[in-house]
Design a protein around this motif. Structure first.
Motif, PDB file in Angstrom:
ATOM      1  N   ALA A 188       3.482  20.101 -11.148  1.00 33.97           N
ATOM      2  CA  ALA A 188       4.569  20.866 -11.758  1.00 33.97           C
ATOM      3  C   ALA A 188       4.198  21.266 -13.172  1.00 33.97           C
ATOM      4  N   GLU A 189       3.565  20.309 -13.880  1.00 37.26           N
ATOM      5  CA  GLU A 189       3.153  20.598 -15.260  1.00 37.26           C
ATOM      6  C   GLU A 189       2.139  21.736 -15.308  1.00 37.26           C
ATOM      7  N   LEU A 225       1.699   9.642  -5.331  1.00 34.28           N
ATOM      8  CA  LEU A 225       2.200  10.953  -4.922  1.00 34.28           C
ATOM      9  C   LEU A 225       3.154  11.522  -5.975  1.00 34.28           C
ATOM     10  N   THR A 226       4.016  10.676  -6.518  1.00 38.76           N
ATOM     11  CA  THR A 226       4.967  11.129  -7.559  1.00 38.76           C
ATOM     12  C   THR A 226       4.228  11.619  -8.798  1.00 38.76           C
ATOM     13  N   THR A 227       3.203  10.860  -9.182  1.00 40.35           N
ATOM     14  CA  THR A 227       2.393  11.263 -10.349  1.00 40.35           C
ATOM     15  C   THR A 227       1.704  12.598 -10.098  1.00 40.35           C
ATOM     16  N   ASN A 247       0.828  -1.215   0.000  1.00 38.37           N
ATOM     17  CA  ASN A 247       0.000   0.000   0.000  1.00 38.37           C
ATOM     18  C   ASN A 247       0.863   1.267   0.000  1.00 38.37           C
ATOM     19  N   LEU A 248       1.985   1.224   0.738  1.00 38.37           N
ATOM     20  CA  LEU A 248       2.883   2.374   0.800  1.00 38.37           C
ATOM     21  C   LEU A 248       3.535   2.635  -0.554  1.00 38.37           C
ATOM     22  N   THR A 249       3.946   1.570  -1.233  1.00 37.60           N
ATOM     23  CA  THR A 249       4.550   1.714  -2.563  1.00 37.60           C
ATOM     24  C   THR A 249       3.560   2.337  -3.543  1.00 37.60           C
TER      25      THR A 249
END
Length: 455
Positions: A400-401, A392-394, A384-386
């Motif tokens: 940022a985009e 979160l990265t996405t 679940n953490l992965t």
């Protein structure tokens, strides 16, 4: 006279002995007793008393085989000892006394073909003398003993029954109890006086207390014989019952001035009430009692099991002594052999250790289950953490985009980005009291003012 000589022990006990017997049970025998005491001829069975103890083997198919001899009985049989009629120490009228009965019980207890005992009891009691010695033999039996009440167990009969591991009554109307001690005597002084008979009783100078209790009783003062004879004997009776039925007996508070309450006050009870009070344990048949004795023999680690294996035991004594020393049990003087009691201690200690080991195994299995569950939960949490980190990265990349696009669109030539939030703040803060002016002052609206198409 021949009858008198042959029954001297019986007559002597009747004349001088102390009895524990239910009064209603003794009453029918009194005419015979009076004749015996008077030296009159009494027709009695004078045949030599023959052993009446026999053995029973209950087959797996429910069949019952009776053996008159222990030697003929199949191994694992149950010895049945009938205790019928008044209990006396010596054999009488063809009936066995406690001396004979305890000898038969000892013989059965030592016989390799016998695994347990049933006392088939139907008695209202009898003489004190000999009863407690017989009770001691029952208590010391190496094989389990079941008492079966065939209609009646009273007074000294209960002294014997209470020493058994279990008391079973034959039916709901069977009676049990009369736990108490009493004495009676006939006073013929008025009849003697009528015929001019006087009795002179003379004691030695230093024998001023000889038979004093009896003489006081004849005068109507019963306290001395109660305090010196009846009460001490009764205390022995009651204490024996309390000890044997410990944990089962439900004794009520004694009356004021008394030391024993119900059911130790001499009362008789029917079977169900006796069971409720802890005087008896169950209701069943003689066959049920025999089956129970067999079950107790099979399920318990009695001295009999060690006795039957006595021939092979010396081979293991040295090893068991070493194990006993390791477990902290006492060893014999030469440290080479263990006594029977020490072997039993060793068996009990090994059983305790086995029980502790079983508990430890169960606990370990429980812990392992918990560890497996925690491991599975941890793996799920890591997965679940992965997934969350990837999401979160996405999301950060998308943010940022959008930020880049916003900055790019806001920097177009001739365009001044409008900050609607700031406009709202100015409107809400009251910097411009007229909403219309605020709207007109917006940059794009001012451009429209200079456009000829809108003027």
């Amino acid at each position: 006279m021949q009858s008198l000589r042959k029954n001297f022990h019986l007559i002597n006990q009747l004349a001088t002995g102390l009895f524990m017997i239910e009064a209603s049970y003794a009453e029918p025998y009194m005419p015979l007793v009076y004749k015996l005491l008077a030296g009159e001829s009494v027709e009695m069975d004078e045949e030599n008393t023959q052993p009446v103890c026999y053995a029973i083997n209950m087959a797996a198919d429910g069949g019952i085989v009776r053996y008159e001899s222990f030697d003929q009985a199949e191994p694992g049989s149950i010895a049945v000892l009938p205790i019928k009629g008044p209990i006396m120490k010596q054999d009488y009228c063809g009936s066995p006394g406690t001396q004979s009965m305890k000898a038969w019980l000892k013989m059965a207890d030592e016989h390799p073909n016998i695994s347990g005992h049933v006392l088939d009891i139907s008695t209202g009691g009898g003489a004190v003398d000999g009863t407690f010695e017989f009770r001691q033999v029952i208590e010391n039996s190496k094989k389990p003993v079941v008492a079966f009440g065939d209609g009646l167990i009273a007074s000294s009969g209960y002294v014997l029954a209470s020493a058994a591991a279990h008391i079973m009554m034959s039916n709901e109307t069977a009676q049990i109890g009369s736990i108490g001690t009493a004495i009676s005597f006939r006073d013929s002084s008025e009849a003697d006086a009528k015929y001019g008979i006087k009795t002179h009783y003379i004691r030695a100078t230093n024998s001023h207390q000889k038979n004093e209790d009896g003489l006081q009783a004849q005068k109507g003062n019963y306290k001395p014989i109660q305090e010196h004879v009846l009460d001490p004997t009764n205390d022995i009776f009651i204490n024996a019952v309390r000890q044997s039925r410990a944990g089962k007996l439900k004794e009520s508070e004694p009356l004021k001035g008394k030391t024993a309450g119900e059911p130790l006050n001499g009362q008789m009870y029917l079977a169900k009430q006796a069971i409720a009070l802890g005087l008896a344990d169950s209701i069943g048949t003689l066959e049920d009692a025999i089956a129970l004795a067999q079950q107790l023999a099979n399920n318990s680690q009695t001295k009999n099991s060690s006795h039957t294996n006595n021939n092979s035991m010396p081979k293991f004594k040295a090893a068991m002594t070493a194990i006993g020393a390791f477990l902290g049990l006492s060893a014999t003087a030469d440290n080479q052999e263990m006594t029977q009691e020490q072997v039993e201690q060793l068996n009990n200690e090994l059983s305790r250790l086995q029980s502790a080991n079983d508990s430890l195994t169960t606990a370990q299995a429980g812990f392992q289950t918990q560890i497996n569950q925690l491991t599975q939960d941890l793996a799920t949490a890591n997965t679940n953490l992965t997934t969350a980190n990837a999401s979160l990265t996405t999301a950060q990349a998308q943010a940022a985009e959008w930020k880049t696009k916003a900055e790019t669109y806001g920097a177009q030539p001739g365009a001044t980005p409008t900050n609607p939030v700031k406009a709202n703040e100015e409107l809400e803060s009251g910097n411009e009291s007229d909403p219309g002016k605020v709207i007109a002052n917006l940059p794009h609206n001012k451009k429209l003012d200079s456009n000829p198409l809108f003027n």
